[in-house]
Design an enzyme around this catalytic site. Structure first.
Site, PDB file in Angstrom:
ATOM      1  N   ARG A 176      -6.559  -4.058 -11.229  1.00 26.95           N
ATOM      2  CA  ARG A 176      -7.417  -2.874 -11.179  1.00 26.95           C
ATOM      3  C   ARG A 176      -6.734  -1.673 -10.528  1.00 26.95           C
ATOM      4  O   ARG A 176      -7.196  -0.538 -10.665  1.00 26.95           O
ATOM      5  CB  ARG A 176      -8.717  -3.204 -10.435  1.00 26.95           C
ATOM      6  CG  ARG A 176      -9.725  -3.954 -11.291  1.00 26.95           C
ATOM      7  CD  ARG A 176     -11.004  -4.247 -10.524  1.00 26.95           C
ATOM      8  NE  ARG A 176     -10.837  -5.360  -9.598  1.00 26.95           N
ATOM      9  CZ  ARG A 176     -11.752  -5.753  -8.721  1.00 26.95           C
ATOM     10  NH1 ARG A 176     -12.892  -5.098  -8.627  1.00 26.95           N
ATOM     11  NH2 ARG A 176     -11.537  -6.786  -7.930  1.00 26.95           N
ATOM     12  N   GLN A 189       2.162 -18.992  -4.444  1.00 28.31           N
ATOM     13  CA  GLN A 189       1.102 -19.437  -5.346  1.00 28.31           C
ATOM     14  C   GLN A 189       1.514 -19.042  -6.764  1.00 28.31           C
ATOM     15  O   GLN A 189       1.367 -17.895  -7.179  1.00 28.31           O
ATOM     16  CB  GLN A 189      -0.247 -18.797  -4.986  1.00 28.31           C
ATOM     17  CG  GLN A 189      -1.407 -19.331  -5.818  1.00 28.31           C
ATOM     18  CD  GLN A 189      -2.712 -18.579  -5.558  1.00 28.31           C
ATOM     19  OE1 GLN A 189      -2.705 -17.443  -5.105  1.00 28.31           O
ATOM     20  NE2 GLN A 189      -3.836 -19.206  -5.872  1.00 28.31           N
ATOM     21  N   THR A 221      -9.118 -18.318  -4.395  1.00 27.72           N
ATOM     22  CA  THR A 221      -8.777 -18.201  -2.978  1.00 27.72           C
ATOM     23  C   THR A 221      -8.574 -19.556  -2.310  1.00 27.72           C
ATOM     24  O   THR A 221      -7.728 -19.704  -1.428  1.00 27.72           O
ATOM     25  CB  THR A 221      -9.875 -17.420  -2.246  1.00 27.72           C
ATOM     26  OG1 THR A 221     -11.153 -18.016  -2.544  1.00 27.72           O
ATOM     27  CG2 THR A 221      -9.892 -15.969  -2.678  1.00 27.72           C
ATOM     28  N   ARG A 256      16.566  19.304   7.997  1.00 30.09           N
ATOM     29  CA  ARG A 256      16.922  18.084   7.273  1.00 30.09           C
ATOM     30  C   ARG A 256      17.499  17.028   8.223  1.00 30.09           C
ATOM     31  O   ARG A 256      17.783  17.322   9.401  1.00 30.09           O
ATOM     32  CB  ARG A 256      17.901  18.427   6.149  1.00 30.09           C
ATOM     33  CG  ARG A 256      17.254  19.224   5.018  1.00 30.09           C
ATOM     34  CD  ARG A 256      18.250  19.718   4.010  1.00 30.09           C
ATOM     35  NE  ARG A 256      19.037  18.621   3.447  1.00 30.09           N
ATOM     36  CZ  ARG A 256      20.111  18.821   2.678  1.00 30.09           C
ATOM     37  NH1 ARG A 256      20.502  20.066   2.386  1.00 30.09           N
ATOM     38  NH2 ARG A 256      20.780  17.784   2.202  1.00 30.09           N
ATOM     39  N   ASN A 313      30.129  24.100   3.157  1.00 33.66           N
ATOM     40  CA  ASN A 313      30.558  22.813   3.705  1.00 33.66           C
ATOM     41  C   ASN A 313      31.052  21.818   2.671  1.00 33.66           C
ATOM     42  O   ASN A 313      31.565  20.763   3.024  1.00 33.66           O
ATOM     43  CB  ASN A 313      29.408  22.173   4.494  1.00 33.66           C
ATOM     44  CG  ASN A 313      28.157  21.991   3.638  1.00 33.66           C
ATOM     45  OD1 ASN A 313      27.939  22.704   2.664  1.00 33.66           O
ATOM     46  ND2 ASN A 313      27.335  21.029   4.007  1.00 33.66           N
TER      47      ASN A 313
END
Length: 459
Positions: free
Chosen positions: A16, A73, A79, A333, A386
């Site tokens: 869902r 499982q 359950t 940053r 840079n």
């Protein structure tokens, strides 16, 4: 206190959710649902924890790591079938086992502890965490007898019309005597509409053996919300957000608009901080006293110093000192370290740079891979060049230097202490201490030439 164990049910595919992401890894305030469950259970100090995984097991195990044991499982057969997968881990142990769902991120450690304590004090074989639901559709109903004792639990799809009118629901969280749990699981049948092995059937089995089964009614239905789709995920996010915001406000933080402020569960905020609307603070962030954030700032994994102001800006994985002014519209940053009483102005980007005390980068600049000393002034439009396409190089600007507007500092390069860079310069060589560097073409004026250009444009 007896030994305490946990089984977390996290094997469901979560169809869902309509997502490729494994259901219990969907985040609530930046942390996967399953992580919230495990973090709260850890506070209770369990002796053993087993998480039942199925679809997407590898991703869950990679994320959770060694905080839990894992059992697989392979087929999702209900359950009860899920819990019995933990048999090899817990079967013969004395103590109390709590069974919880991995999609219930809002249940707190206080609720878990209260459930454990109530179960053990009453000497019960099973204790059900229940709640009164405003709309119980879809939930298993708790059926009580004339003495108000728990008789059984019936799933919604198997309930009669009369039983569907009951508003006390099974939250899916239980405490069991561990040995009694695994013994009863052997008797659970799949004779029902879905052909599944229901864990709630253990309640009826224990009742038939005259074992003590009780309920612990929690007053907070919202806390027990199970997340099965994106609507419930948004509800959980909202509830968690308000819970965290309220905690900070009660601890002395001013959150101007709590409905529009998002603070992660690991964030530390000291007293007298002001948080303006639209601000998002996440990760391992620490905000020191008297700081002011926002409006509309994003702070992630940062330390923000005392009395620092960050307006309409983004900062990630950085250290920011005291009495710093950042923004509006700045971007700090990762791997940046900003000293005290620094100014980072509008439309400035700082990356992997150390800026020492009292320095200023006031506007429209990019400073990356740099070391900036004390009391440096970086003029508008300055760029540390840079990157050559393969490697990053360091720019060093020493104390008291002054960088004129629209300067390009081509790394690797050092601007010496107290030096000046003339506006519009492109610096490719080191500048000695206390020097003036001018690196631009000599200006030439050609009088009357503008009219020739205009006439050419008319042709």
């Amino acid at each position: 206190m007896s030994n305490r164990y946990a089984v977390i049910l996290a094997a469901g595919q979560g169809t869902r959710m309509k997502s490729k992401l494994y259901k219990v890894l969907h985040p609530v305030l930046g942390r996967p649902m399953l992580q919230h469950v495990i973090d709260q259970l850890e506070i209770v100090q369990l002796d053993e924890m087993a998480t039942v995984v199925g679809f997407g097991a590898d991703k869950v195990i990679d994320h959770i790591g060694d905080k839990s044991q894992f059992v697989l499982q392979e087929e999702q057969l209900g359950t009860g079938h899920a819990v019995i997968q933990a048999e090899n881990v817990l079967q013969d142990k004395e103590g109390t086992t709590i069974v919880v769902c991995g999609d219930t991120p809002l249940i707190t450690s206080e609720t878990y502890k209260a459930l454990f304590d109530h179960h053990e004090q009453e000497g019960a074989k099973a204790t059900i965490l229940t709640a009164k639901a405003p709309n119980p559709t879809g939930y298993g109903r708790v059926i009580r007898n004339e003495k108000n004792e728990v008789e059984r639990i019936v799933e919604h799809k198997d309930a009669s019309e009369k039983e569907r009118q009951i508003d006390e629901i099974n939250t899916g969280t239980y405490c069991f005597d561990n040995k009694a749990l695994f013994a009863a699981l052997q008797e659970v049948s799949n004779d029902n509409v879905q052909g599944e092995y229901y864990l709630p059937d253990v309640i009826e089995i224990l009742k038939n053996k005259n074992e003590k089964v009780i309920a612990s009614l929690t007053p907070d239905f919202e806390e027990t919300l199970g997340v099965n789709d994106r609507v419930a995920l948004a509800q959980a996010e909202k509830t968690m957000k308000m819970r965290i915001n309220e905690k900070h406000m009660r601890n002395g933080v001013s959150i101007i608009d709590p409905d529009n402020t998002y603070i992660g569960p690991d964030v530390i905020i000291e007293q007298d901080v002001i948080v303006h609307p639209g601000t998002i603070i996440t990760g391992d962030s620490t905000i020191k006293t008297n700081a002011e954030l926002g409006p509309y700032s994003e702070i992630s994994n940062c330390v923000v110093g005392e009395a620092t102001v960050i307006k309409q800006s983004v900062a990630n994985d950085s250290q920011i000192g005291a009495r710093v002014k950042i923004g509006p519209y700045a971007h700090i940053r990762p791997e940046t370290a900003i000293g005290n009483e620094v100014k980072i102005g509008n439309f400035v980007e700082i990356k992997k740079t150390k800026i020492n005390d009292f320095s200023k980068v006031s506007h429209l600049s990019y400073i990356g891979d740099a070391q900036v000393g004390n009391n440096v002034n970086v003029g508008c439009g300055t760029i540390t060049v840079n990157y050559d396409g393969k490697k990053k190089f360091l720019t060093t600007i020493e104390d008291d230097a002054f960088i004129g507007c629209n300067s390009n500092l081509v790394a690797p390069v050092t601007i010496g202490k107290g030096s000046y860079v003339a506006a519009g310069s492109t610096i490719t060589k080191n500048i000695p201490e206390d020097s003036l560097s001018i690196a631009r073409a000599r200006q030439t004026n050609k009088e009357g030439y503008a009219s020739k250009i205009k006439n050419r444009q008319k042709d």
